[in-house]
Design an enzyme around this catalytic site. Structure first.
Site, short mmCIF file in Angstrom:
data_model
loop_
_atom_site.label_atom_id
_atom_site.label_comp_id
_atom_site.label_asym_id
_atom_site.label_seq_id
_atom_site.Cartn_x
_atom_site.Cartn_y
_atom_site.Cartn_z
N ARG A 58 0.84 -1.21 0.00
CA ARG A 58 0.00 0.00 0.00
C ARG A 58 0.87 1.25 0.00
NH1 ARG A 58 -5.07 -0.44 3.91
NH2 ARG A 58 -5.67 1.38 2.70
N HIS A 108 -8.40 6.01 12.03
CA HIS A 108 -7.88 4.66 11.82
C HIS A 108 -6.36 4.65 11.70
CE1 HIS A 108 -11.90 2.83 10.23
NE2 HIS A 108 -11.91 3.08 11.51
N CYS A 138 13.80 2.46 21.33
CA CYS A 138 14.22 1.48 22.34
C CYS A 138 15.11 0.39 21.74
CB CYS A 138 12.99 0.83 22.99
SG CYS A 138 12.08 -0.27 21.90
P1 NAD Z 1 -16.51 -3.41 12.74
O1 NAD Z 1 -17.76 -4.06 13.26
O2 NAD Z 1 -16.31 -1.98 13.04
O3 NAD Z 1 -16.39 -3.65 11.23
C1 NAD Z 1 -16.49 -4.95 10.84
C2 NAD Z 1 -16.62 -4.80 9.40
O4 NAD Z 1 -15.77 -5.72 8.83
C3 NAD Z 1 -18.02 -5.11 8.92
O5 NAD Z 1 -18.82 -3.96 8.97
C4 NAD Z 1 -17.76 -5.54 7.53
O6 NAD Z 1 -17.89 -4.45 6.66
C5 NAD Z 1 -16.29 -5.92 7.56
N1 NAD Z 1 -16.17 -7.30 7.26
C6 NAD Z 1 -16.69 -8.33 7.91
N2 NAD Z 1 -16.37 -9.45 7.25
C7 NAD Z 1 -15.63 -9.06 6.20
C8 NAD Z 1 -14.99 -9.74 5.14
N3 NAD Z 1 -15.05 -11.06 5.04
N4 NAD Z 1 -14.31 -9.04 4.23
C9 NAD Z 1 -14.26 -7.71 4.35
N5 NAD Z 1 -14.84 -7.00 5.30
C10 NAD Z 1 -15.50 -7.71 6.20
O7 NAD Z 1 -15.23 -4.21 13.21
P2 NAD Z 1 -14.74 -4.15 14.62
O8 NAD Z 1 -13.85 -5.30 14.87
O9 NAD Z 1 -15.89 -3.90 15.55
O10 NAD Z 1 -13.86 -2.82 14.49
C11 NAD Z 1 -13.57 -2.22 15.71
C12 NAD Z 1 -12.74 -1.06 15.37
O11 NAD Z 1 -11.70 -1.35 14.42
C13 NAD Z 1 -13.61 -0.03 14.74
O12 NAD Z 1 -13.62 0.98 15.71
C14 NAD Z 1 -12.93 0.43 13.50
O13 NAD Z 1 -12.73 1.84 13.57
C15 NAD Z 1 -11.58 -0.23 13.54
N6 NAD Z 1 -11.29 -0.74 12.21
C16 NAD Z 1 -10.14 -0.37 11.58
C17 NAD Z 1 -9.86 -0.93 10.37
C18 NAD Z 1 -8.61 -0.61 9.59
O14 NAD Z 1 -8.25 -1.35 8.66
N7 NAD Z 1 -7.95 0.47 9.92
C19 NAD Z 1 -10.72 -1.81 9.78
C20 NAD Z 1 -11.92 -2.04 10.44
C21 NAD Z 1 -12.17 -1.55 11.69
N1 APR Z 2 -16.75 9.20 -5.27
C1 APR Z 2 -17.54 9.09 -4.17
N2 APR Z 2 -17.72 7.93 -3.48
C2 APR Z 2 -17.07 6.85 -3.95
C3 APR Z 2 -16.23 6.89 -5.08
C4 APR Z 2 -16.09 8.14 -5.75
N3 APR Z 2 -15.33 8.27 -6.84
N4 APR Z 2 -15.76 5.63 -5.29
C5 APR Z 2 -16.27 4.85 -4.32
N5 APR Z 2 -17.08 5.57 -3.52
C6 APR Z 2 -17.84 5.12 -2.36
C7 APR Z 2 -18.39 3.72 -2.51
O1 APR Z 2 -19.67 3.77 -3.09
C8 APR Z 2 -18.45 3.26 -1.06
O2 APR Z 2 -19.70 3.57 -0.50
O3 APR Z 2 -16.96 5.09 -1.27
C9 APR Z 2 -17.36 4.08 -0.35
C10 APR Z 2 -16.14 3.26 0.01
O4 APR Z 2 -16.57 2.34 1.00
P1 APR Z 2 -15.49 1.32 1.60
O5 APR Z 2 -14.70 0.72 0.51
O6 APR Z 2 -16.24 0.43 2.54
O7 APR Z 2 -14.49 2.25 2.41
P2 APR Z 2 -14.75 2.89 3.83
O8 APR Z 2 -16.20 3.22 4.03
O9 APR Z 2 -13.77 4.00 3.99
O10 APR Z 2 -14.33 1.69 4.84
C11 APR Z 2 -14.38 2.00 6.23
O11 APR Z 2 -13.35 -0.12 6.73
O12 APR Z 2 -11.82 -1.75 6.21
C12 APR Z 2 -12.06 -0.65 6.98
O13 APR Z 2 -10.43 0.72 7.92
C13 APR Z 2 -11.08 0.42 6.74
O14 APR Z 2 -11.38 2.77 7.00
C14 APR Z 2 -11.90 1.62 6.35
C15 APR Z 2 -13.24 1.28 6.90
#
Ligand code: NAD
Ligand code: APR
EC number: 2.3.1.286
Length: 233
Positions: A58, A108, A138
């Site tokens: 990434r 995040h 450390c």
């Molecule tokens: P959550 O409930 O916040 O999110 C779980 C999400 O994982 C679901 O909503 C779904 O969208 C996704 N998910 C479930 N199965 C999946 C799959 N097979 N493939 C892809 N996505 C899948 O998760 P949580 O454990 O309660 O998160 C707690 C905290 O972790 C939250 O506060 C969130 O801010 C943080 N978080 C950070 C990241 C990151 O990558 N930085 C990702 C998710 C959550």
């Molecule tokens: N313009 C506006 N919206 C867009 C565009 C675009 N060009 N392309 C995609 N989208 C929208 C999609 O329709 C979707 O609703 O952006 C959203 C992206 O959703 P996700 O891929 O789920 O990303 P996000 O909502 O940021 O995920 C939340 O989940 O895995 C974790 O930590 C990770 O911060 C992330 C969190």
């Protein structure tokens, strides 16, 4: 402008047109990689090298990527808006900073930051990371991880975010699918505070029915238009 206190939440969709992959779109990151392997503490404990490789990839993909018109419009809004303003991003990229946003929190974490699990030190880290990486503080080896909040971990800056949500009169959600809590619940918290709520996204999010107003389309088109309207109102 009729608003005095704005909170903006962004997700992966705001960076999509800059070339950064989203998570749950058709070819999203989670359709190619199981999030449990690379975005959970258990996955890191099981195979840290796999997690380092995922974030190194990434970092490489971020090279040469620039902010787009949506990031730039948000950066313009901040100094032009005389009230209180907070930009909360779920994104771990630095495109908001590159566009000039200052009043910004990464709930995040950040791809360009590292955390040492031995001493707890956080520091900017732009290079690759491996199981041999050594903490500059450390000197512990093999204890460094990307400073990103994984599933099951607590997000950062929640006190500041909750305070801003409870006082805001405008909440704007941009480019997030509304799948992950607590970010997905921010709109309800803002509504409870009496805020006007707006969704700007490519398509309806999971929480679309919680918004007073919505504009659907690509962020580089709908976000600048929304902000010009806001500044002109
Ligand atoms: P959550 O409930 O916040 O999110 C779980 C999400 O994982 C679901 O909503 C779904 O969208 C996704 N998910 C479930 N199965 C999946 C799959 N097979 N493939 C892809 N996505 C899948 O998760 P949580 O454990 O309660 O998160 C707690 C905290 O972790 C939250 O506060 C969130 O801010 C943080 N978080 C950070 C990241 C990151 O990558 N930085 C990702 C998710 C959550
Ligand atoms: N313009 C506006 N919206 C867009 C565009 C675009 N060009 N392309 C995609 N989208 C929208 C999609 O329709 C979707 O609703 O952006 C959203 C992206 O959703 P996700 O891929 O789920 O990303 P996000 O909502 O940021 O995920 C939340 O989940 O895995 C974790 O930590 C990770 O911060 C992330 C969190």
């Amino acid at each position: 402008m009729p608003f005095q206190r704005i909170v903006v939440l962004t997700g992966a969709g705001i960076s999509a047109e800059s070339g950064v992959d989203t998570f749950r779109d058709k070819n999203g990151i989670w359709s190619k990689v199981d999030y449990r392997d690379v975005a959970t503490p258990e996955g890191f404990a099981r195979n840290p090298g796999r997690v380092h490789d995922f974030y190194n990839e990434r970092r490489r993909r971020m090279l040469g990527i620039k902010p787009n018109a949506a990031h730039e419009a948000l950066a313009r809004l901040e100094p032009a808006f005389k009230g209180s303003f907070l930009l909360v991003t779920q994104n771990i990229d630095d495109l908001h900073e590159s566009a000039g946003s200052k009043k910004l929190v990464h709930m995040h974490g950040e791809l360009n930051s590292a955390l040492c699990e031995a001493c707890g030190m956080r520091r900017p880290w732009s290079g690759e990371m491996s199981i041999d990486s050594q903490c500059p503080w450390c000197k512990a080896k093999g204890r460094m991880r990307v400073d990103v909040v994984w599933f099951g971990e607590m997000p950062y800056h929640m006190g500041e975010i909750e305070k801003a949500l409870d006082a805001c009169d405008l909440f704007v959600s941009i480019g997030t699918s509304g799948n992950v809590y607590p970010a997905a619940g921010f709109v309800e918290q803002a509504r409870a505070a009496g805020a006007h709520t707006v969704e700007l996204n490519l398509e309806r999010s999971e929480g679309y029915s919680n918004f007073d107003e919505a504009v659907y389309g690509p962020a580089t088109k709908i976000v600048p238009a929304f902000i010009e309207r806001l500044l002109g109102s």
